[in-house]
Design a protein around this motif. Structure first.
Motif, mmCIF file in Angstrom:
data_model
loop_
_atom_site.group_PDB
_atom_site.id
_atom_site.type_symbol
_atom_site.label_atom_id
_atom_site.label_comp_id
_atom_site.label_asym_id
_atom_site.label_seq_id
_atom_site.Cartn_x
_atom_site.Cartn_y
_atom_site.Cartn_z
ATOM 1 N N MET A 114 -14.115 20.887 42.549
ATOM 2 C CA MET A 114 -15.093 20.168 41.478
ATOM 3 C C MET A 114 -15.597 19.036 41.927
ATOM 4 O O MET A 114 -16.513 18.860 41.985
ATOM 5 C CB MET A 114 -14.270 20.801 40.328
ATOM 6 C CG MET A 114 -15.409 20.846 39.666
ATOM 7 S SD MET A 114 -14.930 20.840 37.916
ATOM 8 C CE MET A 114 -13.461 19.844 37.748
ATOM 9 N N ASP A 127 -19.810 17.826 43.129
ATOM 10 C CA ASP A 127 -20.699 17.710 41.955
ATOM 11 C C ASP A 127 -20.980 16.319 43.002
ATOM 12 O O ASP A 127 -22.981 15.855 43.327
ATOM 13 C CB ASP A 127 -19.777 16.708 41.205
ATOM 14 C CG ASP A 127 -19.157 17.713 40.274
ATOM 15 O OD1 ASP A 127 -19.849 19.127 40.294
ATOM 16 O OD2 ASP A 127 -18.953 17.465 39.226
ATOM 17 N N TRP A 130 -17.111 26.547 36.811
ATOM 18 C CA TRP A 130 -17.524 25.430 36.419
ATOM 19 C C TRP A 130 -18.343 24.507 36.039
ATOM 20 O O TRP A 130 -17.758 23.516 34.843
ATOM 21 C CB TRP A 130 -16.171 24.402 37.620
ATOM 22 C CG TRP A 130 -15.840 24.400 38.361
ATOM 23 C CD1 TRP A 130 -14.694 24.511 38.841
ATOM 24 C CD2 TRP A 130 -16.032 24.271 40.011
ATOM 25 N NE1 TRP A 130 -13.790 25.187 39.395
ATOM 26 C CE2 TRP A 130 -14.508 24.484 40.725
ATOM 27 C CE3 TRP A 130 -16.997 23.978 41.804
ATOM 28 C CZ2 TRP A 130 -14.222 24.237 42.209
ATOM 29 C CZ3 TRP A 130 -16.537 23.698 42.679
ATOM 30 C CH2 TRP A 130 -15.395 24.208 42.695
ATOM 31 N N HIS A 131 -19.191 25.164 36.144
ATOM 32 C CA HIS A 131 -20.488 24.883 35.389
ATOM 33 C C HIS A 131 -21.423 25.480 34.859
ATOM 34 O O HIS A 131 -22.557 24.660 34.091
ATOM 35 C CB HIS A 131 -21.159 23.711 36.394
ATOM 36 C CG HIS A 131 -20.445 22.449 36.854
ATOM 37 N ND1 HIS A 131 -20.216 20.744 35.974
ATOM 38 C CD2 HIS A 131 -19.633 22.327 38.562
ATOM 39 C CE1 HIS A 131 -19.764 20.249 37.030
ATOM 40 N NE2 HIS A 131 -19.616 21.261 38.202
ATOM 41 N N THR A 162 -23.482 27.543 35.968
ATOM 42 C CA THR A 162 -24.693 27.064 36.668
ATOM 43 C C THR A 162 -24.198 27.527 38.080
ATOM 44 O O THR A 162 -23.051 26.989 38.463
ATOM 45 C CB THR A 162 -25.511 25.980 36.522
ATOM 46 O OG1 THR A 162 -27.136 26.331 36.847
ATOM 47 C CG2 THR A 162 -24.990 24.551 37.137
ATOM 48 N N TYR A 174 -27.736 22.955 39.973
ATOM 49 C CA TYR A 174 -27.316 21.776 39.840
ATOM 50 C C TYR A 174 -28.150 20.703 40.605
ATOM 51 O O TYR A 174 -27.906 19.741 40.054
ATOM 52 C CB TYR A 174 -25.635 21.208 39.886
ATOM 53 C CG TYR A 174 -25.256 20.709 39.551
ATOM 54 C CD1 TYR A 174 -24.699 20.514 37.769
ATOM 55 C CD2 TYR A 174 -24.951 19.425 40.158
ATOM 56 C CE1 TYR A 174 -24.039 18.782 37.822
ATOM 57 C CE2 TYR A 174 -24.113 18.556 40.327
ATOM 58 C CZ TYR A 174 -23.236 18.231 38.547
ATOM 59 O OH TYR A 174 -23.076 17.288 39.044
#
Length: 361
Positions: free
Chosen positions: A311, A315, A347-348, A350, A355
């Protein structure tokens, strides 16, 4: 140490940590691979192969080219040991190596330093974010009359590596200081605990003074007045943004403690080819069953730790250089881009594409 302060001295910043256990592990923090890369570059110029310098570290040459790669302190220490074993008799190896550590080598911390208001503020920033440096020594800053003294403590370091590490950390300190404000002479005096070498010219070139050897302390004395000079690249907005990045990096690296932190670090340094539990347990010299049991005691699983690493790296990769979604998926060890996309949505909430667009503003 405060009780040993001489009259007229004032402790400004100190790296002292009171408990022995903390002192023993002060340098044992995860760090950027940049320092290892700089040492490898120096070594190759001396005719040493990168493979021999990385021997016994568990690191591959490909990791030196990964901008987000991190290493454990013990891995960097092994690189230092390999370098010292090969070039131990060469003059001022640590000094010459440390001259490569310009402010850009420190990433976000380097930009926080160079955008500071003045040199005093820059030094404070470096001390406050010690765990984003490559230091193995402990810095203590003391005002003494017209001098600003930086003591470089080397306790708890391997005796055969202490000279190199002290030289390298001092050299990096001076190199960054000159990046900020190239004022010569900058130092008033310098002292080292080691015996005097046959040739001190490299020391004199770096320090602009002839250092003393065989002393009780490693110390560099600066002209205190220059630390109030405004820095030419001071920028409040850039400084604030860089400090925020430093905080995020520290939060990421300190996200775990104990055994799970060690496992997470091992996953991180091998993230260029996402490792299996068998590979990580072998690197820690235990069976997969023992690894699983010890993680269970801390309430975490290997799969969860590997997902955390994926993760954080996802990012960074989406916010950094342009890589396609399939390329990122492959780098993170997913067999198919779809698997990565589904994981990222967990995780997000989206997609990786959305992202990326949002991170670009």
């Amino acid at each position: 140490m405060l009780s040993d302060t001489l009259p007229g001295q004032n402790i400004v910043k100190t790296g002292h940590i009171k408990s022995r256990e903390q002192r023993m592990t002060q340098w044992n923090f995860q760090r950027s691979v940049t320092s290892v890369r700089l040492m490898c570059e120096f070594a190759t110029e001396q005719g040493i192969s990168i493979g021999s310098l990385l021997a016994g570290t568990g690191l591959g040459q490909h990791q030196l080219l990964e901008p987000n790669s991190t290493v454990l302190a013990e891995q960097e220490l092994r690189v230092i040991a390999n370098l010292v074993a090969t070039l131990g008799d060469a003059p001022a190896v640590g000094i010459r190596t440390g001259m490569r550590y310009h402010f850009t080598a420190f990433g976000a911390l380097g930009f926080a330093i160079v955008s500071s208001r003045d040199m005093r503020s820059a030094l404070d920033v470096a001390l406050q974010h010690f765990h984003l440096t490559f230091a193995f020594t402990r810095f203590e800053v003391v005002e003494d009359g017209e001098d600003l003294c930086v003591y470089i403590h080397d306790e708890n370091l391997p005796k055969d590596l202490a000279q190199f590490i002290v030289e390298r950390d001092v050299s990096a300190l001076i190199t960054v200081a000159r990046d900020l404000y190239d004022l010569r002479p900058m130092t008033r005096r310098a002292s080292f605990k080691t015996s005097a070498p046959c040739d001190v010219s490299i020391y004199e070139s770096l320090l602009s003074t002839s250092p003393e050897f065989g002393c009780s302390e490693n110390c560099v004395r600066f002209d205190r007045s220059i630390f109030g000079n405004p820095l030419p690249q001071a920028n409040e907005l850039a400084h604030s943004a860089a400090i925020d990045q430093c905080r995020q990096l520290l939060e990421l690296r300190r996200g775990r403690e104990g055994f799970s932190a060690a496992v997470r670090d091992q996953i991180m340094v091998r993230a260029g080819c996402m490792p299996t539990m068998d590979e990580i347990s072998a690197s820690l010299h235990m069976t997969p069953r023992t690894l699983r049991r010890r993680l269970s005691v801390e309430g975490v699983t290997f799969t969860e730790l590997r997902e955390e690493v994926r993760m954080s790296l996802a990012d960074d990769l989406l916010s950094g250089p342009q890589l396609s979604i399939p390329q990122i998926a492959e780098r993170l060890g997913y067999a198919e881009p779809t698997s990565f996309i589904n994981a990222f949505k967990r995780w997000h909430g989206t997609t990786p594409h959305s992202y990326r667009l949002k991170s670009r503003g």
